[in-house]
Structure formats: structure tokens, C-alpha cells
Write a protein that holds these residues in place. Structure first.
Motif, short mmCIF file in Angstrom:
data_model
loop_
_atom_site.label_atom_id
_atom_site.label_comp_id
_atom_site.label_asym_id
_atom_site.label_seq_id
_atom_site.Cartn_x
_atom_site.Cartn_y
_atom_site.Cartn_z
N ALA A 128 18.53 42.68 -21.02
CA ALA A 128 18.96 41.53 -20.24
C ALA A 128 20.39 41.14 -20.60
CB ALA A 128 18.02 40.35 -20.47
N ALA A 129 20.71 41.14 -21.89
CA ALA A 129 22.06 40.78 -22.32
C ALA A 129 23.08 41.76 -21.76
CB ALA A 129 22.13 40.74 -23.84
N LYS A 130 22.76 43.06 -21.76
CA LYS A 130 23.68 44.05 -21.19
C LYS A 130 23.97 43.73 -19.72
CE LYS A 130 22.35 48.15 -19.78
NZ LYS A 130 21.94 49.59 -19.71
N ASP A 170 30.10 35.10 -22.64
CA ASP A 170 29.86 33.68 -22.88
C ASP A 170 28.81 33.09 -21.95
OD1 ASP A 170 31.80 33.53 -24.91
OD2 ASP A 170 33.41 33.34 -23.44
N ALA A 171 28.06 33.94 -21.29
CA ALA A 171 27.00 33.48 -20.39
C ALA A 171 25.98 32.65 -21.16
CB ALA A 171 26.31 34.67 -19.73
N PRO A 172 25.36 31.66 -20.51
CA PRO A 172 24.38 30.80 -21.21
C PRO A 172 23.22 31.61 -21.78
CG PRO A 172 24.99 29.87 -19.08
CD PRO A 172 25.57 31.24 -19.12
N ALA A 173 22.77 31.21 -22.94
CA ALA A 173 21.64 31.87 -23.57
C ALA A 173 20.40 31.84 -22.69
CB ALA A 173 21.34 31.23 -24.92
N LYS A 174 20.22 30.73 -21.96
CA LYS A 174 19.04 30.61 -21.11
C LYS A 174 19.04 31.66 -20.00
CE LYS A 174 16.22 27.18 -18.70
NZ LYS A 174 15.81 28.12 -17.63
N GLN A 175 20.22 32.01 -19.50
CA GLN A 175 20.30 33.03 -18.46
C GLN A 175 19.79 34.38 -18.99
OE1 GLN A 175 24.23 33.47 -16.81
NE2 GLN A 175 23.64 35.15 -15.45
N ILE A 176 20.15 34.69 -20.22
CA ILE A 176 19.70 35.95 -20.83
C ILE A 176 18.21 35.89 -21.12
CG2 ILE A 176 19.96 37.45 -22.85
CD1 ILE A 176 22.87 36.38 -23.07
N ALA A 177 17.77 34.78 -21.70
CA ALA A 177 16.35 34.64 -22.04
C ALA A 177 15.47 34.69 -20.79
CB ALA A 177 16.12 33.36 -22.82
N ASP A 178 15.90 34.01 -19.73
CA ASP A 178 15.11 34.00 -18.49
C ASP A 178 14.98 35.41 -17.92
OD1 ASP A 178 14.75 31.31 -18.70
OD2 ASP A 178 16.23 30.76 -17.15
N THR A 211 13.11 32.38 -28.81
CA THR A 211 12.92 33.79 -29.18
C THR A 211 14.25 34.50 -29.28
OG1 THR A 211 10.75 33.86 -28.12
CG2 THR A 211 11.84 35.96 -28.50
N LEU A 212 15.15 34.19 -28.35
CA LEU A 212 16.49 34.78 -28.40
C LEU A 212 17.18 34.42 -29.70
CD1 LEU A 212 19.07 36.09 -27.29
CD2 LEU A 212 19.50 34.00 -26.01
N ARG A 247 15.87 33.38 -32.46
CA ARG A 247 15.16 33.87 -33.65
C ARG A 247 15.61 35.29 -34.00
NH1 ARG A 247 10.58 32.60 -32.14
NH2 ARG A 247 9.70 34.54 -31.34
N HIS A 248 15.82 36.11 -33.00
CA HIS A 248 16.24 37.48 -33.25
C HIS A 248 17.75 37.62 -33.39
CE1 HIS A 248 12.27 39.24 -32.81
NE2 HIS A 248 12.10 38.60 -31.66
N PHE A 249 18.50 36.77 -32.69
CA PHE A 249 19.97 36.87 -32.69
C PHE A 249 20.55 35.46 -32.87
CE2 PHE A 249 18.26 40.16 -29.83
CZ PHE A 249 18.66 41.29 -30.54
N PRO A 250 20.62 34.98 -34.12
CA PRO A 250 21.06 33.60 -34.37
C PRO A 250 22.48 33.31 -33.86
CG PRO A 250 20.03 34.55 -36.32
CD PRO A 250 20.21 35.66 -35.35
#
Length: 222
Positions: A49-51, A60-68, A76-77, A79-82
Motif C-alpha cells: 500500500a505504501a508503495k 508525505d501522504a497521510p498515514a491513514k491513506q496507507i493504512a486504509d 498497526t501501521l 506499531r510496525h513502522f514508528p
């Protein structure tokens, strides 16, 4: 009344079994723990998803966009990638590894010249991913200092092996090194107006045609 003295057990040296057990326990504590299957799936989903998100929206995209997109929670994001740099590095290294690991299968399935061409086109796809990470990778953040070395350590020997095999078969000219070719393809894949991965693939195909030209008359690579 005479005070009754309490017996105190004497201290004894640890037995060999005790020492070995302690050492084994310490080794287990220091060894990295393997992720559970579900946790590994989450990591894989987050990296994929991050790729994708980095390629379309930048690092710099929002973390929520990647997690969703990965189908997990933001917690969870993190936890694995602080840190964001942890995620960028992981995406970069995953793509480098995938590119390097593609070489043996290509060599087994195709003639040497075709295996080399297909790998260079696979490398072209990696470079498209790398462009999405460019803002972070060129930011001067010390967290990324080791990545150029990782890139050459993994891809240099991979390409060198493909080149040697293709040269020995007489399909590819002999006077080019793996490092030269890695940078030549990278330069061909620089962004141009109206271009994209398809354009880069056409340019790389032309380069491979040039590598084949005169291959039968070139001296062997030393």
C-alpha cells in the motif's frame, strides 16, 4: 534465652547446566522474533500500500491513506513502522530485494540475452517506484544513508551474473560493467514530459538492442 541462629544457605557456583540454560535464554532474548503469519501479512499489505500511495501522493501522504489501502488500522501501521523513515526504507529495500530475486527465475526460464533484457525491464519498474520515494531519499536524512550501498550490494552482483552469462553466450557485447548499465538505465528512466513507465521500457529496449549490436565480434569480458 539463647538466640536461635537461622540457617543461611550457602551460595554455590552455577552448574554447567545452569550456565548453559542462562546462556541459551539470553540468546533467545537477543534473537529477533519472527512475525506471526497474520502480522507478516499486515506488514506485506502495508508495504504494498505504501508503495502505491507514495507513487501517487508522495512520501508525505497521510498515514491513514496507507493504512486504509492496506486494510489495517493506523495503530498497526505505527506499531510496525514508528517513523515515516522506517516505512520508506522498508519499501525501498523490499523493492530492491524483489528485483534481485527475480534474476534466478528469469535465467532458468529464458536464454541469457532474453533473461538480461527481461531483468532490465524489471529494474525499470523498480526505478518507477524509486521516483515515488525520491523526496525522502534525497532529503539528507541520515536514516537513508545506507540505502545506496544496499542498492549496489544487492543489484550489482545480480546484474553482473546476468551480463557474464549473456556475454559468454555471444548475445551481448562485452565492454560494459554492471555498474555502468545500472546507471545507464537509471538515466534513461528519468522523468520526461508525457512519459511514464511505458516510455522508459521503450528506451531500455533500445539500449538492449545496442548491447546486442556487434556482440559476435566483441572481445570477451575479463
Amino acid at each position: 534465652m539463647q538466640e536461635r541462629r537461622r540457617a543461611v544457605p550457602e551460595k554455590t557456583a552455577p552448574t554447567r547446566a545452569d550456565s548453559t540454560g542462562s546462556a541459551d535464554q539470553g540468546a533467545r532474548e537477543r534473537a529477533p522474533r519472527r512475525l506471526r503469519a497474520d502480522a507478516q501479512r499486515n506488514v506485506d499489505s502495508l508495504l504494498e500500500a505504501a508503495k502505491t500511495v507514495f507513487g501517487t501522493s508522495g512520501v508525505d501522504a497521510p498515514a491513514k491513506q496507507i493504512a486504509d489501502l492496506a486494510g489495517v488500522g493506523v495503530g498497526t501501521l505505527y506499531r510496525h513502522f514508528p517513523q515515516r523513515s522506517d516505512l520508506v526504507k522498508a519499501v525501498f529495500q523490499r523493492e530492491v530485494d524483489a528485483c534481485a530475486d527475480a534474476a534466478p527465475a528469469l535465467s532458468a526460464a529464458h536464454e541469457p540475452g532474453e533473461a538480461l533484457e527481461r531483468w532490465l525491464l524489471r529494474y525499470t519498474e523498480f526505478l518507477a517506484t524509486k521516483r515515488g520515494l525520491a523526496t525522502a531519499l534525497h532529503s539528507g536524512d541520515p536514516a537513508f544513508d545506507a540505502l545506496p550501498g544496499y542498492f549496489m550490494q544487492r543489484l550489482g552482483p545480480t546484474l553482473d551474473s546476468l551480463l557474464e552469462t549473456a556475454t559468454a553466450s555471444g548475445e551481448i557485447r562485452a565492454e560494459i560493467s554492471a555498474k555502468d548499465l545500472l546507471y545507464a538505465v537509471a538515466n534513461l528512466c528519468l522523468p520526461v514530459e508525457g512519459g511514464g513507465v511505458a516510455y522508459s521500457r521503450r528506451m531500455v529496449a533500445l539500449l538492449v538492442d545496442g548491447l546486442r549490436y556487434g556482440a559476435g565480434t566483441s572481445p570477451s569480458r575479463s
